[in-house]
Design an enzyme around this catalytic site. Structure first.
Site, mmCIF file in Angstrom:
data_model
loop_
_atom_site.group_PDB
_atom_site.id
_atom_site.type_symbol
_atom_site.label_atom_id
_atom_site.label_comp_id
_atom_site.label_asym_id
_atom_site.label_seq_id
_atom_site.Cartn_x
_atom_site.Cartn_y
_atom_site.Cartn_z
ATOM 1 N N TYR A 1 -5.834 -1.745 2.307
ATOM 2 C CA TYR A 1 -6.458 -0.735 1.475
ATOM 3 C C TYR A 1 -7.939 -1.312 1.140
ATOM 4 C CZ TYR A 1 -8.963 1.729 -2.280
ATOM 5 O OH TYR A 1 -9.820 2.073 -3.069
ATOM 6 N N LYS B 1 -11.596 -1.019 2.821
ATOM 7 C CA LYS B 1 -12.655 -0.617 2.385
ATOM 8 C C LYS B 1 -13.825 -1.618 2.285
ATOM 9 C CE LYS B 1 -13.208 2.518 -0.403
ATOM 10 N NZ LYS B 1 -13.773 3.685 -0.454
ATOM 11 N N THR C 1 -14.950 0.001 -4.167
ATOM 12 C CA THR C 1 -13.949 -0.217 -5.235
ATOM 13 C C THR C 1 -14.022 -1.785 -5.484
ATOM 14 O OG1 THR C 1 -11.696 -0.565 -5.452
ATOM 15 C CG2 THR C 1 -12.389 -0.808 -3.356
ATOM 16 N N ASP C 2 -13.908 -2.126 -6.772
ATOM 17 C CA ASP C 2 -13.741 -3.637 -7.285
ATOM 18 C C ASP C 2 -12.814 -4.384 -6.550
ATOM 19 O OD1 ASP C 2 -11.417 -2.740 -8.510
ATOM 20 O OD2 ASP C 2 -11.684 -3.110 -10.334
ATOM 21 N N GLU C 3 -11.648 -3.672 -5.921
ATOM 22 C CA GLU C 3 -10.607 -4.222 -4.931
ATOM 23 C C GLU C 3 -11.088 -5.168 -3.693
ATOM 24 O OE1 GLU C 3 -6.962 -2.667 -4.136
ATOM 25 O OE2 GLU C 3 -7.056 -1.485 -6.039
HETATM 26 P P1 NAD Z 1 -8.143 10.563 -3.680
HETATM 27 O O1 NAD Z 1 -6.950 10.104 -2.876
HETATM 28 O O2 NAD Z 1 -7.727 11.458 -4.876
HETATM 29 O O3 NAD Z 1 -9.231 11.345 -2.921
HETATM 30 C C1 NAD Z 1 -9.394 11.138 -1.331
HETATM 31 C C2 NAD Z 1 -9.895 12.351 -1.023
HETATM 32 O O4 NAD Z 1 -10.377 11.837 0.433
HETATM 33 C C3 NAD Z 1 -9.007 13.421 -0.593
HETATM 34 O O5 NAD Z 1 -9.472 14.608 -0.868
HETATM 35 C C4 NAD Z 1 -8.522 13.681 0.739
HETATM 36 O O6 NAD Z 1 -8.078 14.723 1.482
HETATM 37 C C5 NAD Z 1 -9.973 12.923 1.264
HETATM 38 N N1 NAD Z 1 -9.926 12.405 2.787
HETATM 39 C C6 NAD Z 1 -8.998 11.244 3.159
HETATM 40 N N2 NAD Z 1 -9.311 10.968 4.292
HETATM 41 C C7 NAD Z 1 -10.204 11.669 4.859
HETATM 42 C C8 NAD Z 1 -10.875 11.813 6.013
HETATM 43 N N3 NAD Z 1 -10.483 10.959 6.962
HETATM 44 N N4 NAD Z 1 -11.891 12.891 6.195
HETATM 45 C C9 NAD Z 1 -12.139 13.638 5.302
HETATM 46 N N5 NAD Z 1 -11.438 13.495 3.884
HETATM 47 C C10 NAD Z 1 -10.517 12.731 3.855
HETATM 48 O O7 NAD Z 1 -9.114 9.386 -4.012
HETATM 49 P P2 NAD Z 1 -10.061 9.014 -5.353
HETATM 50 O O8 NAD Z 1 -9.321 8.392 -6.358
HETATM 51 O O9 NAD Z 1 -10.772 10.281 -5.738
HETATM 52 O O10 NAD Z 1 -10.850 7.866 -4.741
HETATM 53 C C11 NAD Z 1 -12.188 8.466 -4.125
HETATM 54 C C12 NAD Z 1 -13.056 7.202 -3.654
HETATM 55 O O11 NAD Z 1 -13.518 6.322 -4.660
HETATM 56 C C13 NAD Z 1 -12.441 6.577 -2.609
HETATM 57 O O12 NAD Z 1 -13.327 5.957 -1.741
HETATM 58 C C14 NAD Z 1 -11.836 5.222 -3.407
HETATM 59 O O13 NAD Z 1 -11.764 3.998 -2.665
HETATM 60 C C15 NAD Z 1 -12.861 5.079 -4.545
HETATM 61 N N6 NAD Z 1 -12.422 4.481 -5.621
HETATM 62 C C16 NAD Z 1 -11.234 4.985 -6.458
HETATM 63 C C17 NAD Z 1 -10.876 4.282 -7.496
HETATM 64 C C18 NAD Z 1 -9.713 5.032 -8.285
HETATM 65 O O14 NAD Z 1 -9.313 4.301 -9.269
HETATM 66 N N7 NAD Z 1 -9.317 5.927 -8.055
HETATM 67 C C19 NAD Z 1 -11.532 3.306 -8.024
HETATM 68 C C20 NAD Z 1 -12.601 2.948 -7.397
HETATM 69 C C21 NAD Z 1 -13.310 3.418 -6.261
HETATM 70 O O1 DAU Z 2 -9.445 -0.833 -8.929
HETATM 71 C C1 DAU Z 2 -9.762 0.142 -8.130
HETATM 72 C C2 DAU Z 2 -8.558 0.995 -7.326
HETATM 73 O O2 DAU Z 2 -7.930 1.324 -8.454
HETATM 74 C C3 DAU Z 2 -8.942 1.916 -6.445
HETATM 75 O O3 DAU Z 2 -9.881 1.351 -5.548
HETATM 76 C C4 DAU Z 2 -7.602 2.314 -5.816
HETATM 77 O O4 DAU Z 2 -8.008 3.778 -4.866
HETATM 78 C C5 DAU Z 2 -6.744 2.794 -6.842
HETATM 79 O O5 DAU Z 2 -5.817 3.413 -6.406
HETATM 80 C C6 DAU Z 2 -6.485 1.604 -7.992
HETATM 81 O O6 DAU Z 2 -5.619 0.951 -7.206
HETATM 82 P P1 DAU Z 2 -4.497 0.197 -8.109
HETATM 83 O O7 DAU Z 2 -3.550 -0.566 -7.218
HETATM 84 O O8 DAU Z 2 -5.084 -0.779 -9.331
HETATM 85 O O9 DAU Z 2 -3.980 1.402 -8.978
HETATM 86 P P2 DAU Z 2 -2.393 2.077 -9.225
HETATM 87 O O10 DAU Z 2 -2.723 3.056 -9.903
HETATM 88 O O11 DAU Z 2 -1.666 2.174 -7.633
HETATM 89 O O12 DAU Z 2 -1.856 0.898 -9.577
HETATM 90 C C7 DAU Z 2 -2.194 0.168 -11.238
HETATM 91 C C8 DAU Z 2 -1.508 -0.753 -11.433
HETATM 92 O O13 DAU Z 2 -0.253 -0.371 -11.690
HETATM 93 C C9 DAU Z 2 -1.035 -1.900 -10.421
HETATM 94 O O14 DAU Z 2 -1.417 -3.372 -11.135
HETATM 95 C C10 DAU Z 2 0.206 -1.697 -9.906
HETATM 96 C C11 DAU Z 2 0.668 -1.101 -11.201
HETATM 97 N N1 DAU Z 2 1.841 -0.025 -11.032
HETATM 98 C C12 DAU Z 2 1.563 0.996 -10.068
HETATM 99 C C13 DAU Z 2 2.614 2.114 -9.981
HETATM 100 C C14 DAU Z 2 2.091 3.305 -9.081
HETATM 101 C C15 DAU Z 2 3.119 -0.291 -11.440
HETATM 102 O O15 DAU Z 2 3.467 -1.199 -12.338
HETATM 103 N N2 DAU Z 2 3.894 0.692 -11.184
HETATM 104 C C16 DAU Z 2 3.555 2.089 -10.506
HETATM 105 O O16 DAU Z 2 4.660 2.808 -10.076
#
Ligand code: NAD
Ligand code: DAU
Length: 333
Positions: A146, A150, A122-124
């Site tokens: 988180y 990561k 992730t970019d985080e």
């Molecule tokens: P998600 O929360 O939708 O899915 C995560 C999955 O991992 C789920 O199916 C969960 O059951 C499984 N999981 C969790 N812990 C586990 C474990 N210990 N063993 C096996 N399975 C397990 O997440 P997502 O948004 O699809 O993210 C997927 C990946 O991409 C993550 O690694 C996340 O850090 C990365 N990522 C997400 C975003 C985003 O914006 N959602 C952005 C950049 C990177």
């Molecule tokens: O940048 C990549 C990341 O993006 C991934 O690695 C994470 O897994 C994914 O959850 C996401 O993280 P964020 O914290 O950016 O996503 P989230 O959707 O939780 O929040 C997006 C922005 O919106 C953040 O600035 C917080 C804000 N927010 C979020 C929620 C849930 C609100 O203002 N209100 C809300 O209720």
């Protein structure tokens, strides 16, 4: 190719699985613990494919991992993670277990069998940036449990390349959106609340900026790195558009026909990162490019949630309600 996709029952993992089966003809085994975020419903359209197999298990369980590798696998792609920043602030333990121990178990399994390995990151890990964009050489300054865990996983992956010669690569994505995203994240939460007439809880002033990428673009970037990336390298994959949260919420209000009166500014997230922005030049040089502009992707995403109540109704009527009350101090309608 024969792939083990860990965390493939989640939002981005299931998007990747669909692409590999339908666009590449790969054989795919999914290993997933099925936490609250992992759902077999996410495979509804590919579950009957004979090249697809689902195994319920945790990546931190060496026996479960070994059982998925016995039949011969070319590469492990690891999506498995706890992914919600707010949950990591409230309850960090699962984040440490899955990201540190789980990644270690997968790396050992890949090392023993000399498999290719891709870590989805992730970019985080770079922290917040006020101006400019992060490159792969930017310092790692994670802010939340988180992103810190990561980052730890990324460093462990890199150590396996340097120490053991494991053919491992890392792909770091920006904020994803699209179908099948669990409604704890900004966009699906706001869409469903808007459609139900519930409050739209914006953290702080809502001027935090995120670099949005459609999940199909990010999944394609991961596939691209799997095919063309160099072992030991990190590749950023960011979306084409940056948006302040409040502007995202206002667009959702317009697209759903909700009212701006539903918008409520609530307490800010502790340690909230102000802005994320990724340079993707390195992965673009491999031939990948993001295709979906935010304006189009958001409209399609809102339409998907509107048309697929079968997917989110069980979530909104289940344990999620208790999570929502704890997080926001109010009940859903
Ligand atoms: P998600 O929360 O939708 O899915 C995560 C999955 O991992 C789920 O199916 C969960 O059951 C499984 N999981 C969790 N812990 C586990 C474990 N210990 N063993 C096996 N399975 C397990 O997440 P997502 O948004 O699809 O993210 C997927 C990946 O991409 C993550 O690694 C996340 O850090 C990365 N990522 C997400 C975003 C985003 O914006 N959602 C952005 C950049 C990177
Ligand atoms: O940048 C990549 C990341 O993006 C991934 O690695 C994470 O897994 C994914 O959850 C996401 O993280 P964020 O914290 O950016 O996503 P989230 O959707 O939780 O929040 C997006 C922005 O919106 C953040 O600035 C917080 C804000 N927010 C979020 C929620 C849930 C609100 O203002 N209100 C809300 O209720």
């Amino acid at each position: 190719m024969r792939l083990l996709v860990c965390g493939g029952a989640g939002f981005i993992g299931s998007t990747f699985v669909r692409q590999r089966l339908l666009e590449h003809g790969d054989t795919v085994i999914v290993l997933d613990k099925l936490t609250y975020a992992g759902r077999e419903e996410n495979f509804h359209d590919v579950a009957s494919d004979e090249r697809f197999r689902f195994v319920r298990g945790a990546i931190e369980d060496p026996d479960a991992v070994a059982s998925t590798l016995d039949g011969g696998i070319d590469a492990i792609v690891n999506f498995a993670a706890e992914t919600h920043v707010d949950r990591s602030i409230a309850e960090p333990d699962a984040f440490v277990r899955t990201h540190a121990l789980g990644t270690y178990v997968l790396l050992e399994a890949a090392r023993e069998r000399e498999l290719r390995y891709v870590q989805v990151s992730t970019d985080e890990v770079y922290g917040s940036i006020d101006v400019g964009t992060f490159t792969e050489d930017s310092a790692l300054r994670p802010s939340s449990p988180y992103s810190a865990t990561k980052t730890g996983a990324d460093l462990l992956v890199q150590s396996y390349f340097h120490t053991y010669g494991l053919r491992a690569t890392i792909v770091r994505g920006s904020n994803n959106y699209g179908p099948y995203q669990y409604p704890e994240k900004l966009i699906p939460l706001m869409v469903l609340n808007a459609l139900h007439g519930d409050a739209l809880p914006v953290y702080g002033d809502g001027m935090q900026v995120r670099n949005w990428i459609h999940c199909t673009d990010f999944a394609h970037a991961i596939g691209h790195v799997l095919a063309h990336g160099d072992p030991g390298e990190v590749y950023n994959a960011g979306g084409p558009d940056e948006q302040a949260n409040i502007d995202v919420v206002r667009r959702i209000v317009t697209l759903t026909g909700a009212s701006e009166d539903q918008i409520e500014h609530v307490s800010d997230r502790p340690g909230h990162d102000r802005r994320y922005s990724l340079s993707s030049d390195k992965v673009c040089a491999l031939g990948w490019t993001p295709r979906v502009r935010f304006e189009d992707g958001l409209a399609e995403t809102v339409a998907w949630y509107r048309d697929n109540a079968w997917w989110w109704e069980p979530i909104r009527s289940g344990e999620y309600r208790a999570y929502y009350e704890r997080q926001y101090g109010r009940a859903l309608s």
